[in-house]
Design an enzyme around this catalytic site. Structure first.
Site, PDB file in Angstrom:
ATOM      1  N   ASP A 195      -4.288  -8.655   8.616  1.00 59.65           N
ATOM      2  CA  ASP A 195      -3.058  -8.459   9.378  1.00 59.65           C
ATOM      3  C   ASP A 195      -2.943  -7.053   9.958  1.00 59.65           C
ATOM      4  O   ASP A 195      -2.225  -6.841  10.933  1.00 59.65           O
ATOM      5  CB  ASP A 195      -1.829  -8.772   8.514  1.00 59.65           C
ATOM      6  CG  ASP A 195      -1.800  -8.019   7.194  1.00 59.65           C
ATOM      7  OD1 ASP A 195      -2.815  -7.403   6.824  1.00 59.65           O
ATOM      8  OD2 ASP A 195      -0.759  -8.068   6.511  1.00 59.65           O
ATOM      9  N   CYS A 253       0.828  -1.185   0.000  1.00 52.98           N
ATOM     10  CA  CYS A 253       0.000   0.000   0.000  1.00 52.98           C
ATOM     11  C   CYS A 253       0.868   1.242   0.000  1.00 52.98           C
ATOM     12  O   CYS A 253       2.085   1.173  -0.097  1.00 52.98           O
ATOM     13  CB  CYS A 253      -0.911   0.011   1.236  1.00 52.98           C
ATOM     14  SG  CYS A 253      -1.941  -1.462   1.410  1.00 52.98           S
ATOM     15  N   SER A 287      10.410 -12.745  -5.594  1.00 55.45           N
ATOM     16  CA  SER A 287      11.637 -12.407  -6.317  1.00 55.45           C
ATOM     17  C   SER A 287      12.849 -12.890  -5.537  1.00 55.45           C
ATOM     18  O   SER A 287      12.749 -13.244  -4.363  1.00 55.45           O
ATOM     19  CB  SER A 287      11.726 -10.894  -6.551  1.00 55.45           C
ATOM     20  OG  SER A 287      11.832 -10.207  -5.318  1.00 55.45           O
ATOM     21  N   GLY A 288      14.014 -12.860  -6.191  1.00 55.29           N
ATOM     22  CA  GLY A 288      15.197 -13.499  -5.622  1.00 55.29           C
ATOM     23  C   GLY A 288      16.174 -12.588  -4.919  1.00 55.29           C
ATOM     24  O   GLY A 288      17.295 -13.013  -4.618  1.00 55.29           O
TER      25      GLY A 288
END
Length: 623
Positions: free
Chosen positions: A97, A2, A359-360
């Site tokens: 959450d 966000c 992603s890595g």
């Protein structure tokens, strides 16, 4: 993911709710699904939402049931379900959450953030004490900026939100230019905008009327454990921790995909995620069409091996000129890596299919994956030669090394850098100490080098990358390029539990018998073909060397040495011209130095010229 924004008045005046609402709206790309604003006297909070968890609930800003705390939050808490079980006494109204964070703060105070697993930037206001708390996650995955003077605190997820809240645009922080030339980004807490700062990773700050800003570091990577690790035990521990991290990062109420470059890190994440993900995992890869750097074949091999639904996108030189100002606006800073244009196009392709991608990032910085780690000990030994001597020898040799000896040139530049801690930054520095002095002249500089307190050169190098390169360059870039397309990016290897394990492990399992990232590669060997694990590291490369001599040549000369050039005015114009001509000769490759200056120039044009890109500039081209 966000966008958050807010204002706390320190001068007794009421907060400007309409201004904060406009600040939040400047972040609509971060949260296109909904928005909200709340104000009470001297404070106002704004929010833009990208709905990932509890899609129909969890609207922000959110107020605690006792009315004491007001919160806006950017990020995802992967262990929120477990935390809710520990907070059963709280009268939850939502299933997400966000309220879990709020409930934890009600019960335990702001220190509850120590229990969060995930990525987050939080602003929470205590209406009783009238203190604003700004908190950033441990690794700096998500951004948080602020401006503070005697009248107000203004904060936001991106600098553009703060600019929307200021009465006048700040100037360039000239003291940050030397830092920028060091690594194509400015280390926390500074930025290139005068008076605008970053909350540092693993920090929380407090601001209240009549008090000085309080900055508290709540997390640091641990020291190596004194208990001996066998190689086998290290592999088992990392395998389990990577699995836990990937499983956690799949928590979502929307589709999740993954980037797949064909390298070890992204391939391992994809292999793990495919085991936990319901249905066929969608994967995404990009290419510049240059056979020297193209890794699409490797990505396809992994996709076939794992069984993913694979998608590809190609990028060319036209994308650069078309997108450079717009992506600079999204970045709020110079584009630090040419590959970011491909990352953006990749994000566009992914956003057409999913709302979240894994992603890595982090594998190299946690486990010693860059080639420089292989020579860390040798470089430390060679640097026993006095700094002045090294600098003199290196300066003479540097200008004569041709393009084919590019790797040797980098090592020579590092060796000729005087200080040990400065050397760790120099591996990614586009300009040497002498070149920076030649360009800057009398422009002021500050010392932001991280001081290491370990004799292990590999660990010292890892810590330097963790504190500077990773949050201020790699993660900042990833966040902006994905958020430009309203796509949430999650790097599972930067789960703080895995990070802590990595820093407890000895360097001997990271660089072993000359092999970098040994322990992570041994884990990958269990899930991937040997030709993927053992192939030479290429990296996400762009053929800029050729483009700066052909399609981008004219714009390069005009913008860096022509009339009205910011780079030409603030740096030594003749030194800039020599650099351009040296590259144009074809005998030398100065692409990264030219790129660094071009990015700075485009940034200045974007934020300080009369015609600036706007939030309405299209970045939604489908691939």
């Amino acid at each position: 993911m966000c966008g958050i924004a807010g204002e706390l008045r320190l001068d007794g005046r009421p907060a400007r709710a309409t201004v904060v609402e406009a600040m939040a709206d400047s972040l609509v790309h971060r949260g296109p699904d909904s928005g909200g604003c709340w104000h009470d006297g001297s404070v106002a909070l704004g929010h833009r939402r990208l709905s990932i968890i509890d899609l129909d609930g969890s609207a922000q800003p959110m107020i605690s049931t006792d009315g004491r705390w007001a919160l806006v939050f950017n990020g995802e808490i992967f262990n929120y379900r477990e935390l809710r079980q520990q907070l059963r006494g709280y009268p939850f109204c939502t299933g997400g959450d966000t309220e879990t964070i709020l409930a934890g703060i009600v019960k335990h105070g702001v220190g509850f953030v120590d229990r969060l697993v995930g990525q987050f930037a939080i602003a929470v206001y205590d209406r009783r004490s009238r203190i604003m708390h700004l908190v950033r996650d441990r690794l700096g995955i998500l951004p948080l900026y602020y401006y503070l003077d005697s009248h107000q605190l203004i904060f936001g997820s991106e600098i553009k939100a703060i600019l929307s809240g200021l009465d006048s645009r700040p100037g360039v922080d000239l003291s940050s230019l030397d830092d920028y030339l060091w690594g194509r980004s400015v280390p926390s807490p500074h930025t290139l905008f005068d008076g605008i700062y970053k909350v540092q990773p693993g920090h929380r700050i407090e601001v209240a009327v009549g008090r000085e800003l309080s900055d508290h570091c709540y997390w640091q990577p641990p020291a190596p454990t004194s208990v001996g690790w066998s190689a086998g035990a290290a592999v088992e521990a990392v395998d389990a921790a990577v699995g836990d991290a990937v499983r956690s990062a799949l928590v979502a109420d929307v589709p999740v995909g993954a980037y797949l470059s064909g390298g070890v890190d992204s391939s391992l994440i994809v292999a793990k995620a495919a085991r936990f993900h319901p249905g066929r995992l969608k994967t995404f890869a990009a290419s510049f069409g240059d056979p020297r750097y193209d890794e699409l074949d490797y990505a396809r091999q992994v996709s076939e091996h794992v069984g993913t639904d694979h998608h590809e996108v190609r990028v060319d030189a036209a994308d650069f000129e078309e997108l450079w100002p717009t992506l600079t606006w999204h970045r709020d800073a110079p584009m630090s890596e040419p590959a970011d244009f491909a990352v953006f196009r990749l994000a566009q392709a992914a956003r057409a299919e999913v709302k979240v991608v894994l992603s890595g990032e982090g594998g190299d910085e946690l486990f010693g994956g860059y080639p420089k780690y292989r020579v860390a000990r040798a470089m430390a030994t060679a640097s026993i030669v006095p700094g002045g001597v090294r600098r003199a020898i290196g300066g003479r040799l540097d200008q004569h090394l041709p393009e084919r000896l590019a790797r040797l040139r980098i090592a020579l530049r590092v060796w000729s850098t005087p200080g040990r801690d400065e050397q760790y930054r120099a591996w990614f520095a586009p300009f040497s100490v002498a070149e920076r002095m030649d360009l800057l002249g009398q422009v002021a500089a500050r010392d932001t080098t991280q001081k290491s307190h370990t004799r292990d050169p590999i660990r010292a190098m890892l810590l330097s990358d963790l504190h500077v390169w990773l949050p201020d360059n790699l993660l900042e870039r990833g966040d902006r390029m994905s958020m430009a397309t309203s796509l949430e990016l999650r790097p599972p290897l930067l789960d703080h539990r895995l990070t802590e394990l990595a820093f407890r492990l000895p360097s001997s399992v990271k660089v072993r018998s000359g092999q970098t990232k040994w322990v992570l590669k041994e884990v990958a060997r269990r899930y991937l073909p040997a030709q993927i694990v053992d192939r030479r590291k290429i990296g996400f490369r762009v053929p800029l060397d050729a483009w700066f001599r052909t399609s981008l040549r004219d714009t390069m000369f005009d913008r860096l040495s022509g009339p009205g050039s910011f780079v030409g005015e603030v740096f030594d114009r003749s030194a800039v011209r020599r650099l351009l001509e040296r590259h144009d000769s074809g005998a030398f490759n100065e692409e990264i130095r030219i790129w660094t200056l071009m990015s700075l120039q485009v940034w200045h044009e974007t934020f300080f010229s009369a015609s600036r890109p706007s939030a309405t500039t299209s970045t939604r081209r489908e691939s």
